[in-house]
Write an enzyme that holds these catalytic residues in place. Structure first.
Site, PDB file in Angstrom:
ATOM      1  N   THR A  19     124.124  31.988 -13.991  1.00 44.13           N
ATOM      2  CA  THR A  19     124.874  30.867 -14.736  1.00 44.13           C
ATOM      3  C   THR A  19     125.848  30.936 -14.821  1.00 44.13           C
ATOM      4  O   THR A  19     126.667  31.300 -13.913  1.00 44.13           O
ATOM      5  CB  THR A  19     124.650  31.472 -16.350  1.00 44.13           C
ATOM      6  OG1 THR A  19     123.029  31.816 -16.193  1.00 44.13           O
ATOM      7  CG2 THR A  19     124.557  30.102 -16.914  1.00 44.13           C
ATOM      8  N   ASP A  55     111.896  32.376 -18.456  1.00 44.68           N
ATOM      9  CA  ASP A  55     112.797  32.572 -18.968  1.00 44.68           C
ATOM     10  C   ASP A  55     111.762  32.201 -20.487  1.00 44.68           C
ATOM     11  O   ASP A  55     111.951  32.583 -22.052  1.00 44.68           O
ATOM     12  CB  ASP A  55     114.159  31.400 -19.770  1.00 44.68           C
ATOM     13  CG  ASP A  55     115.460  31.981 -19.218  1.00 44.68           C
ATOM     14  OD1 ASP A  55     115.022  33.245 -18.870  1.00 44.68           O
ATOM     15  OD2 ASP A  55     116.021  30.554 -19.144  1.00 44.68           O
TER      16      ASP A  55
END
Length: 613
Positions: free
Chosen positions: A434, A474
């Site tokens: 990220t 996720d």
């Protein structure tokens, strides 16, 4: 700082990850989202070099008018040029994110998704936009299960097309610009187009990560051809040209997001997913029907401030708020022996420091227990957002905490809610790669954006010059436990739960801190810890970012490698905590807005910088 990982460990880590049971969250979370590498990146601009030197010396960068803090110097340069021309924070984000997709492809890009918090100075309104990826129409709750109904191994699910969700970053970039931008859209993409056409110098960080991950990158021909030309990984200092990415940005510049989600680009993305080593389900229909969403920010009063973050499908805003709110309720009630500290000289190992860590660690365990049960995409499952941060509920959670001893167990609470709640706890893994940027412009607007492709290099599938995400991993790999559904199970069109926590802290309705970080589910701890250090302990923004981490999620206290780590671990063990000393590779980028002007900080664990004028 953690030692570098040897390439010889890659197959070992892969085999261990695939063998681990899904319920073993602590074990799987030990796999870092991104490795710690050489922290330098090439900088030619003297002003940006000065900013880099300030970071290395542990000093915040200061400015009067505007500032950007982001994960790569070339992205900072692109954003700074826009701000210098009179662009807004929205304009600067577009330029910086387009550049990050080129120079930091392992972390974010057009093939991923993200969240934006934006404070509009003219209206005084704080907005949050959801650019999270969505599951394809044909996805089912058993997407990541074997024929026998058992969860797949993590990398078994990640690598290939099965893990790819509909990208949200292009629509998010356009949506932010349409709402708050001033400069022409094509001009904002021009710097990244030029760099892609002419080539950019590969940083030591990118080269090391390619070398570490080459066994997976080589599995997709386009990916291998770009990162492993002639079979060998790219090296630091190489000139890397990406004409396919330049062509994609040119189409994006002339046709906007529609050119990405419909027509040849959408077809190319869908075909790449369908033809990957593990074919996925994403189709042109899924691409055409993607939209970003306006969400209500999650805000919590804290110490005279208002801490605002992203609501579901992110768990970041609510969980950060719960950690800080529970600690605040504990110290401001009759539960704590000590008051909230406000001492910038607070040092490791003092009784007050240990009390703070004990309280925050216990508060985090309680918040993560709620996160695992209740938080998912609120368009699909009811989420007790207000109940989770209601003052009375936080007081009940504070009554379960302690500032002197580790709590024995942390169970989900029962927040007030207008729906029946009967969810099983999430079971899955999150190892996202990220990036985060924070921007304040000359008009007083502020932007906090966290974006991601999930695991480092995402699905490892490349299309049109960029990597596609693996965000679908996720979701919980299990759909039910003993017949009870899991809130974050896979469903068509659903957005997977995220830990991203872009945050803007307000004082009297105006921003005083813009912050966020990468780092998997540890993002939540990094952000909460940095807010505490800055607002409660009084550290400047660079100090608050750079101090060694200590974060708790599921019971084990992760302590960052460093000279005080062994001593701190021993002291926390004496208070009942299990501890683990390890590298904690955050990527915090923050800006503090003070009466004296802007102060910027950038994480010394990565190659980014803060810069302003």
């Amino acid at each position: 700082m953690a030692p570098r990982l040897s390439l010889r460990l890659a197959p070992v880590i892969l085999s261990l990850a695939c063998a681990l049971p899904v319920a073993a969250q602590q074990a799987t979370d030990a796999i870092p989202p991104e490795m710690t590498t050489d922290l330098s990146a090439p900088i030619t601009d003297p002003a940006l070099r000065t900013a880099q030197e300030a970071k290395q010396a542990g000093r915040p960068v200061t400015a009067r008018n505007w500032m950007i803090s982001a994960a790569h110097p070339m992205a900072v340069q692109a954003g700074a040029d826009v701000l210098r021309q009179g662009g807004t924070a929205a304009d600067a984000m577009v330029a910086a994110q387009a550049m990050l997709g080129l120079v930091e492809p392992q972390s974010s890009g057009l093939g991923g998704g993200g969240f934006v918090l934006y404070f509009d100075a003219e209206s005084g309104r704080l907005s949050s936009l959801d650019g999270r990826e969505t599951a394809p129409r044909d996805a089912t709750p058993r997407l990541f299960q074997t024929e026998g109904g058992e969860p797949m191994g993590f990398f078994q699910a990640v690598v290939g097309g099965l893990s790819v969700g509909v990208p949200g970053t292009p629509a998010l970039m356009e949506g932010v610009h349409q709402r708050w931008g001033r400069l022409p859209w094509p001009d904002l993409l021009a710097p990244a187009i030029s760099a892609a056409d002419q080539g950019f110098e590969v940083s030591a960080r990118l080269a090391a990560m390619v070398g570490f991950d080459q066994d997976r990158l080589i599995l997709h021909p386009k990916t291998a051809g770009y990162f492993l030309p002639e079979g060998d990984p790219i090296n630091a200092g190489d000139l890397l040209i990406n004409t396919a990415y330049a062509d994609t940005l040119r189409a994006f510049a002339t046709g906007g997001a529609q050119a990405f989600y419909e027509g040849p680009l959408a077809e190319e993305i869908s075909m790449a997913v369908a033809n990957a080593i593990q074919p996925g389900l994403l189709t042109p229909w899924d691409m055409r029907n993607y939209t970003i969403k306006d969400r209500d920010p999650t805000c919590l009063p804290f110490q005279g401030y208002e801490v605002c973050g992203m609501g579901p499908p992110s768990s970041g805003g609510l969980t950060v708020a719960q950690i800080l709110g529970t600690a605040d309720a504990f110290r401001n009630g009759d539960l704590g022996a000590s008051a909230i500290a406000s001492d910038p000289a607070l040092s490791v190992g003092t009784e007050q420091h240990l009390d703070d860590l004990t309280l925050l660690g216990n508060a985090a365990r309680l918040a993560f227990a709620d996160r695992g049960r209740y938080i998912a995409d609120s368009d699909y499952v009811p989420v007790p957002e207000a109940g989770l941060i209601a003052p009375d509920y936080l007081s009940t959670r504070a009554a379960e905490a302690s500032e002197t001893q580790a709590i024995e167990a942390a169970h989900p609470g029962t927040p007030e809610f207008d729906h029946a709640i009967d969810w099983a706890d999430h079971q899955g893994r999150a190892l996202p790669s990220t990036t985060h940027m924070s921007i304040v412009d000359q008009y007083g607007n502020a932007l906090s954006m966290t974006s991601s492709v999930e695991n480092a290099f995402g699905s490892r599938v490349m299309a049109a010059g960029f990597l596609l995400n693996n965000q679908l991993t996720d979701f919980s790999f299990r759909s039910h436990i003993d017949g009870t559904p899991i809130a974050n199970r896979v469903e068509p069109g659903k957005r997977p739960r995220s830990s991203m926590a872009p945050t803007i802290v307000l004082k009297d309705g105006k921003p005083v801190l813009v912050i966020g970080s990468p780092g998997g589910s540890r993002i939540i701890g990094y952000v909460a810890e940095t807010i505490w250090r800055h607002l409660v302990e009084g550290h400047d923004i660079q100090q608050a970012i750079a101090l060694p981490h200590a974060v708790n999620r599921f019971g084990t206290y992760d302590i960052e490698t460093g000279p005080d780590a062994e001593s701190l671990a021993t002291q926390l063990q004496a208070r009942g905590f299990e501890t683990q000393i390890r590298g904690l590779n955050s990527g915090l980028h923050g800006i503090a807005i003070t009466k004296q002007g802007l102060q910027g900080g950038a994480d010394p664990r990565r190659e980014g910088i803060a810069y302003g004028e």
